[in-house]
Design a protein around this motif. Sequence first.
Motif, PDB file in Angstrom:
ATOM      1  N   LYS A   1       0.814  -1.207   0.000  1.00 54.54           N
ATOM      2  CA  LYS A   1       0.000   0.000   0.000  1.00 54.54           C
ATOM      3  C   LYS A   1       0.853   1.265   0.000  1.00 54.54           C
TER       4      LYS A   1
ATOM      5  N   SER B   1       2.132   1.931  -3.426  1.00 54.07           N
ATOM      6  CA  SER B   1       1.061   2.469  -4.260  1.00 54.07           C
ATOM      7  C   SER B   1       0.859   3.951  -3.992  1.00 54.07           C
TER       8      SER B   1
ATOM      9  N   TRP C   1       1.202   2.856 -10.379  1.00 52.32           N
ATOM     10  CA  TRP C   1       0.247   3.151  -9.313  1.00 52.32           C
ATOM     11  C   TRP C   1      -0.968   2.243  -9.413  1.00 52.32           C
TER      12      TRP C   1
ATOM     13  N   LEU D   1       0.159  -1.538  -8.642  1.00 49.26           N
ATOM     14  CA  LEU D   1       0.410  -1.795  -7.220  1.00 49.26           C
ATOM     15  C   LEU D   1      -0.858  -1.641  -6.387  1.00 49.26           C
ATOM     16  N   GLY D   2      -1.697  -0.673  -6.722  1.00 44.53           N
ATOM     17  CA  GLY D   2      -2.955  -0.506  -5.997  1.00 44.53           C
ATOM     18  C   GLY D   2      -3.891  -1.675  -6.209  1.00 44.53           C
TER      19      GLY D   2
END
Length: 138
Positions: free
Chosen positions: A2, A5, A52, A55-56
């Motif tokens: 997290k 991200s 982003w 990874l999110g």
Amino acid sequence: MKIESWIFGVTTVFLVLVSPAYWFITDAGESGADWTGTSALVMTTLLTAMLWLYLGFHARRMDARPEDREDAEVADGAGELGFFPPYSWWPLWCAAALAVVTFGIAVQAWWLFIIAIVLGAVALSGWIFEYYRGEYAH
């Protein structure tokens, strides 16, 4: 994942704000202006946005790692972290072959380019298959 991200999210927002500002400040909209900086900023924005989102997406679907939890202790992160390869000479030979390929193209020495491609294929094969032979075979 997290926090990773969030880092790429903040970077993407920053680049979304900076890219048009750079375009206006440098007058890239006029004819004859240099588009290199604006293009680089836009591509960097798209790259960070892609990371982003990736990874999110995965951070929401995987179990929280010890470093992502507020109640985690140091002992929660103990244990095997993964496989880390020992030293290898193959990356050096791959990089050298790539340098000679680039040099061969730059000076238009096609014979050197072809030799470097062959040596690069051998070096890349050695790097790929280094764990199938010798001391570190598995």
